[in-house]
Write an enzyme that holds these catalytic residues in place. Structure first.
Site, PDB file in Angstrom:
ATOM      1  N   ASP A  95       1.083  -1.652   0.117  1.00  0.00           N
ATOM      2  CA  ASP A  95       0.209   0.338  -0.064  1.00  0.00           C
ATOM      3  C   ASP A  95       0.720   0.987  -0.230  1.00  0.00           C
ATOM      4  OD1 ASP A  95      -1.801  -1.746   0.129  1.00  0.00           O
ATOM      5  OD2 ASP A  95      -1.825  -1.619   2.431  1.00  0.00           O
TER       6      ASP A  95
HETATM    7  N1  URA Z   1      -1.533  -5.776   3.966  1.00  0.00           N
HETATM    8  C1  URA Z   1      -1.749  -4.475   4.077  1.00  0.00           C
HETATM    9  O1  URA Z   1      -2.726  -4.537   4.920  1.00  0.00           O
HETATM   10  N2  URA Z   1      -1.076  -3.959   2.903  1.00  0.00           N
HETATM   11  C2  URA Z   1      -0.220  -3.784   2.627  1.00  0.00           C
HETATM   12  O2  URA Z   1       0.670  -3.421   2.146  1.00  0.00           O
HETATM   13  C3  URA Z   1       0.323  -5.032   2.495  1.00  0.00           C
HETATM   14  C4  URA Z   1       0.174  -6.429   3.355  1.00  0.00           C
END
Ligand code: URA
Length: 229
Positions: A101
């Protein structure tokens, strides 16, 4: 193969650019600075450009320390993309193996080898991804069992695969996942009534994020790292 050809084919830089690196003292072969572009390179030679190992020409395999605020997509109107941090020619053609993310930091693997990328992203191969998590509320001890049994995430019909949770502090834990659903770590903590405040990916399989890489920096993977997947 000649050194200038080796470097140009491996990195995508032109031979002219490669010669400029040599003149600047940025090319090292077997611990010796080299400025002769015609030097013959064999399989067992160790070639470094700006301190990073350069694989023999072929597919490219990189690790990047993803900083906050950039996205793991090939194109984004708002944020810079991780591929824009890779200052190699044709970087935009590379594949990102397992996205993070915009507000997650840490290890991102990037390659031109589609089969290798698939081994990382496909749940069938069970490649573990290890995350360091900081939460808003204390993490109860029974969360370990809940993660191990799998959780029902909001709007999903299938329980998550067993995940290994290790509580490392009141508000801190490590979690290892072998699948990569959308926002999975955040949604797993939401499923037990908590909230993720910070998330960092520390490793994928046996590949650990190189601690000498600052956020935004990348390096080529070693043979050992590539073959460990
Ligand atoms: N899980 C999440 O919630 N975000 C990420 O970036 C990776 C795994």
């Amino acid at each position: 193969m000649r050194l200038d050809k080796y470097l140009a084919q491996s990195t995508g830089f032109s031979r002219k650019e490669v010669r400029r690196f040599m003149k600047a003292g940025d090319v090292v072969v077997n611990d010796q600075e080299v400025s002769d572009p015609s030097l013959h390179i064999d399989e067992e030679d160790e070639v470094y450009l700006s301190g990073f190992p350069v694989e023999a020409p072929g597919d490219k395999y990189l690790m990047l320390h993803k900083p906050l605020g950039c996205v793991c997509s090939n194109d984004d109107g708002t944020h810079p993309t991780v591929l824009s941090l890779i200052d190699l020619p044709r970087a935009e053609e590379l594949a990102i193996c397992g996205r993070l993310d915009v507000d997650t930091t840490g290890l991102v693997l990037i390659t031109s080898d589609g089969k290798w990328a698939h081994k990382i992203t496909s749940p069938k191969h069970k490649t573990g991804k290890r995350y360091l998590v900081t939460t808003a509320d204390p993490i109860p001890a029974d969360a370990v069992d809940k993660f191990a049994r799998g959780l029902m995430l909001n709007n999903e019909k299938v329980r998550t695969k067993p995940a290994e949770l290790t509580i490392t502090g009141d508000y801190e834990a490590e979690v290892i996942l072998t699948e990569g659903r959308y926002h999975q770590v955040k949604r797993m903590f939401a499923a037990i009534g908590n909230r993720v405040e910070a998330l960092h990916r520390a490793s994928i399989g046996n590949i650990e994020l190189d601690e000498t890489l600052e956020p935004g920096e990348f390096r080529f993977l070693t043979d050992e790292e590539i073959n460990s997947i």
